[in-house]
Design an enzyme around this catalytic site. Structure first.
Site, PDB file in Angstrom:
ATOM      1  N   SER A 209     104.225 -55.614  -9.557  1.00  0.00           N
ATOM      2  CA  SER A 209     105.259 -56.290 -10.347  1.00  0.00           C
ATOM      3  C   SER A 209     106.546 -55.469 -10.300  1.00  0.00           C
ATOM      4  O   SER A 209     106.721 -54.644  -9.411  1.00  0.00           O
ATOM      5  CB  SER A 209     104.769 -56.503 -11.777  1.00  0.00           C
ATOM      6  OG  SER A 209     105.644 -57.379 -12.455  1.00  0.00           O
ATOM      7  N   ASN A 210     107.441 -55.689 -11.236  1.00  0.00           N
ATOM      8  CA  ASN A 210     108.706 -54.941 -11.251  1.00  0.00           C
ATOM      9  C   ASN A 210     109.183 -54.768 -12.687  1.00  0.00           C
ATOM     10  O   ASN A 210     108.535 -55.221 -13.623  1.00  0.00           O
ATOM     11  CB  ASN A 210     109.752 -55.657 -10.392  1.00  0.00           C
ATOM     12  CG  ASN A 210     109.996 -57.058 -10.884  1.00  0.00           C
ATOM     13  OD1 ASN A 210     110.522 -57.258 -11.964  1.00  0.00           O
ATOM     14  ND2 ASN A 210     109.577 -58.060 -10.112  1.00  0.00           N
TER      15      ASN A 210
END
Ligand code: C5P
Length: 398
Positions: A209-210
């Site tokens: 993810s980020n």
């Protein structure tokens, strides 16, 4: 904008009824006239004396006064109201509203009033998440009821989750915006806003993810809704409550976001692509937890679908706004994205600017469009959202 407006404040039997006192004060202070109608159970949670004192009007609960037979006309109440605001709204009252059951004064008034109706649900997390409650809310939304989504947090039951009634200030602000016709510049328009980070599962435990917090996208969704647009917020993972008046649809992966957004785009007037969509996802999802051993691990990744580019292909006169987060050669990259994804404009943030980008409450952006670039000063994300909405309005007027 609330000055002189007639607010019919409905209170139902939830522990959040105590917040109705503060809400009533806020509405009165803003200059509204408030008439309170309570369900019989609501009286157990907050006294009619409290609400009568704050609203400066007698409280209505029963169809008639047993002392003298005076009739409390639900029709007259409904006609008097500029807005029927039910806060807190229990699962029970919402269910009855969705099905036309009218076994108390509040519900009969709901059926006979033509004023806009706003509900602020409050209940335990499992009651809120229950398929029946969600179905009832969807039905109410379909019939035009405005729903102020509950927040995530501590609940009276001791549990924590989504179900806390929105704060009185948020509810009052929503009603204020709803009744402010001047701000209704996007009335009748439908927008999709993507926000937050997508999650690409590696196995049942790990993911890619980020750092996106979703704050910028949520602010945009809220601003478009406040201007009267119907907003579908397709949201990756965030910790934020949905802004008032917005329909939120939660997704996890880029693929889920793609499916939801592409499906809704046909009937939309435009989309603002604010989500930080993963560019790569694992080629294979492992359905058990990957065991570690002494060596390294190679996970093969494949490209996700570019949602914005696909909308660009299907654009046909719709408005498309994109974001670009760059670390170098910012304007050239943003220009390239503008053309490739057929954005009307790109909101560029550079990670090199202090106060811009992920998680914070401020942003420093540059608008890039075919005509050139416009650098804005450091602003709050709410202010950036206003500037974006202003620019969208100008595009619609063209
Ligand atoms: O190409 P890049 O990811 O930098 O482009 C950013 C813009 O494209 C953003 O508006 C983002 O929301 C959107 N995007 C998308 N789908 C992807 C990747 C990016 O909609 N798979």
């Amino acid at each position: 904008m609330l000055k002189g407006k007639h607010i019919l404040l409905g209170i139902t039997g939830s522990i959040a009824a105590y917040k109705a006192a503060v809400l009533c004060r806020l509405l009165k202070t803003a200059g509204a006239e408030v008439q309170v109608v309570m369900t019989p159970l609501a009286k157990q949670f907050i006294t009619p004396l409290t609400m009568a004192t704050l609203s400066k009007n007698p409280i209505l609960v029963e169809f008639f006064d047993p002392e003298n037979g005076a009739w409390n006309s639900h029709v007259a109440l409904g006609e008097w109201a500029d807005c029927f605001l039910i806060a807190p709204a229990t699962a029970n009252t919402l269910a009855k509203m969705a099905h036309g059951i009218a076994d108390n004064l509040l519900l009969t008034t709901y059926l006979s009033s033509r004023a806009p109706v706003v509900v602020a649900p409050a209940m335990d997390l499992d009651m809120f998440a229950h398929a029946t409650t969600q179905r009832n809310l969807a039905e109410l939304r379909r019939t035009g009821v405005h729903i102020i989504e509950p927040a995530d947090g501590e609940l009276a039951s001791g549990l924590a989750g989504k179900g806390r009634m929105a704060e009185p200030a948020q509810i009052a602000a929503f009603v204020d915006a709803l009744l402010d016709e001047k701000k209704k510049s996007l009335q009748g328009k439908r927008f999709i806003v993507t926000a937050g980070a997508t999650i690409e599962a590696i196995d049942p435990v790990r993911y890619i993810s980020n750092h996106s917090s979703g704050k910028m996208g949520y602010a945009i969704a809220g601003e478009l809704a406040a201007r009267g647009a119907e907003v579908l917020l397709v949201s990756g993972r965030t910790a934020l409550p949905a802004p008032a008046g917005v329909t939120r649809y939660d997704v996890l992966s880029a693929e889920e976001m793609y499916q939801a957004v592409v499906k809704a785009f046909d009937t939309a007037d435009g989309a603002v692509m604010c989500a930080a969509v993963a560019d790569y996802t694992p080629e294979h999802y492992t359905d058990h937890k990957l065991k570690k051993d002494d060596g390294g691990l190679v996970i093969r990744l494949q490209r996700t679908k570019d949602i914005a580019a696909e909308l660009g292909r299907r654009k046909a006169g719709r408005i498309l706004v994109g974001f670009a987060l760059e670390t170098d050669n910012e304007e050239a990259h943003a220009q390239e994205k503008l053309r490739r994804k057929q954005f009307d404009f790109v909101v560029l943030n550079s990670l090199r600017d202090a106060g811009a980008g992920f998680r914070g409450d401020t942003n420093k952006v540059t608008f890039i469009d075919a005509a050139g670039s416009e650098a804005l000063p450091l602003l709050t994300k709410g202010e950036v959202a206003q500037r974006i909405a202003d620019k969208i309005e100008r595009l619609i007027q063209k």
